[in-house]
Scaffold this active site. Structure first.
Site, PDB file in Angstrom:
ATOM      1  N   ASP A  98       8.107  22.372  10.685  1.00 13.04           N
ATOM      2  CA  ASP A  98       8.687  21.367   9.790  1.00 13.04           C
ATOM      3  C   ASP A  98      10.111  20.994  10.172  1.00 13.04           C
ATOM      4  OD1 ASP A  98      10.021  23.668   9.099  1.00 13.04           O
ATOM      5  OD2 ASP A  98       9.648  23.506   6.935  1.00 13.04           O
ATOM      6  N   GLU A 135       3.623  28.207  -0.887  1.00 11.03           N
ATOM      7  CA  GLU A 135       4.358  28.645   0.292  1.00 11.03           C
ATOM      8  C   GLU A 135       3.544  29.566   1.190  1.00 11.03           C
ATOM      9  OE1 GLU A 135       7.463  27.888   1.349  1.00 11.03           O
ATOM     10  OE2 GLU A 135       7.852  26.490  -0.289  1.00 11.03           O
ATOM     11  N   THR A 146      10.485  30.008   9.035  1.00  7.90           N
ATOM     12  CA  THR A 146      10.339  30.086   7.579  1.00  7.90           C
ATOM     13  C   THR A 146       9.894  31.500   7.254  1.00  7.90           C
ATOM     14  OG1 THR A 146       9.768  27.749   7.326  1.00  7.90           O
ATOM     15  CG2 THR A 146       9.044  29.240   5.589  1.00  7.90           C
TER      16      THR A 146
END
Length: 267
Positions: A66, A48, A71
Site C-alpha cells: 500500500d 486489518e 505493516t
C-alpha cells in the site's frame, strides 16, 4: 402470595439478563468500557488481519503493497508513516538492548516512503520474535491508545456520539490517520466533510444521519487511494450497524469485510 410471585420474578430476571443491550434506564457505555473496547479491537482486527483474535497480532508483519512499507502489530503500524518507529522507540525505552533497537536508524530513514532499506527479513524476524515480550506488547498498546484510540474517542465524545460512533471514528483514525498525507485523505478532512453534510448530535443532529454522512465521506476517501479502493470495511460492516440502530454496539454483531464474514455474539 410471596411464594407465587418468586418464580415469576425469577423468570423475568432470567429474561432480562439474556438481553445483550442495556436495559431501560441503564447508563450507556462508551469505548472506554473494557468490554466495548475489546469489541472495537476485534472489529478492527477483522479488517486489518482477517481474524477476531486481535491479541494474536502483536507479531504480525508484512508489506501489503500500500506504499507504506511494512505493516505490523495489533492495528497495522507502518514503517512508512512513523508509528512503527514510535513503537520501537517506546519498546527500547522500556527494554534497552532489545532485538529491534539496532533497526532504529533504518526506521527513521524510511519514514515517508515504502523502502525496506536497512530492515528486510532480519527486521521482520526480530519483530515476530519479540511478540510475546510484555514490554513490547505494552509499547504497541500505548502507541495505539495515545495516537489513535484516545484522540478518536475524545473527538467522538465531543461530537455527542455513542459507542458505535466512537468506533467509527477510531477505525477511521487507524486506516487514514488524523491529517491528510500525500495521496491520502485523513480523519480531519473526512469529519469536516461530514459536518458540512449533517449536524452531529452535539449540535442537535440525528446520530444515525450524521454517521451516514461521515461514512459517505470516508468511502470517498477510501476510493481516492488505489491501495484501499475496497470500501466493504464501511459498507458491509459499519454502515450495517448504523442502519440496524446498534448505537451501543449491541451484540450480536454480524458483518462482512473484504469478502469474509464475521460475528460477535457477546463480550
Amino acid at each position: 402470595m410471596k411464594t407465587k410471585l418468586l418464580p415469576l420474578a425469577a423468570a423475568l430476571a432470567l429474561a432480562l439478563t439474556g438481553c445483550s443491550g442495556p436495559g431501560p434506564g441503564a447508563p450507556e457505555k462508551g469505548l472506554d468500557d473494557p468490554a466495548k473496547k475489546d469489541i472495537a479491537m476485534r472489529l478492527v482486527s477483522s479488517a486489518e488481519n482477517s481474524t477476531l483474535d486481535w491479541e494474536a497480532q502483536y507479531g504480525y508483519i508484512e508489506d501489503i503493497g500500500d506504499g507504506r512499507g511494512y505493516t505490523a502489530g495489533v492495528i497495522g503500524f507502518c514503517s512508512g508513516t512513523g508509528d512503527m518507529l514510535k513503537v520501537v522507540e517506546r519498546y527500547t525505552d522500556a527494554r534497552p538492548g532489545n532485538a529491534l533497537e539496532r533497526f532504529l536508524p533504518a526506521l527513521r530513514a524510511v519514514v515517508g516512503g515504502d523502502s525496506h532499506e536497512g530492515l528486510g527479513d532480519a527486521f521482520a524476524e526480530a519483530w515476530a520474535r519479540v511478540a510475546d515480550d510484555p514490554a513490547f506488547r505494552r509499547a504497541q498498546d500505548a502507541e495505539r491508545d495515545e495516537t489513535y484510540f484516545d484522540p478518536a474517542v475524545s473527538r467522538a465524545e465531543a461530537d455527542g456520539l455513542s459507542a458505535l460512533g466512537q468506533f467509527v471514528y477510531y477505525d477511521a483514525f487507524v486506516m487514514h490517520g488524523y491529517a491528510d498525507a500525500k495521496g491520502t485523505v485523513g480523519f480531519r478532512t473526512i469529519r469536516a466533510e461530514a459536518v458540512e453534510a449533517a449536524d452531529p448530535p452535539s449540535r442537535g443532529g440525528d446520530e444515525e444521519a450524521y454517521l451516514d454522512a461521515f461514512l459517505d465521506a470516508r468511502v470517498r476517501a477510501i476510493r481516492q487511494e488505489p491501495s484501499h479502493s475496497d470500501a466493504s470495511r464501511v459498507e458491509t460492516a459499519q454502515r450495517v450497524f448504523v442502519h440496524e440502530g446498534r448505537l451501543q454496539l449491541e451484540t450480536p454483531l454480524v458483518w462482512k469485510v473484504y469478502g469474509e464474514s464475521f460475528r460477535i455474539d457477546g463480550p
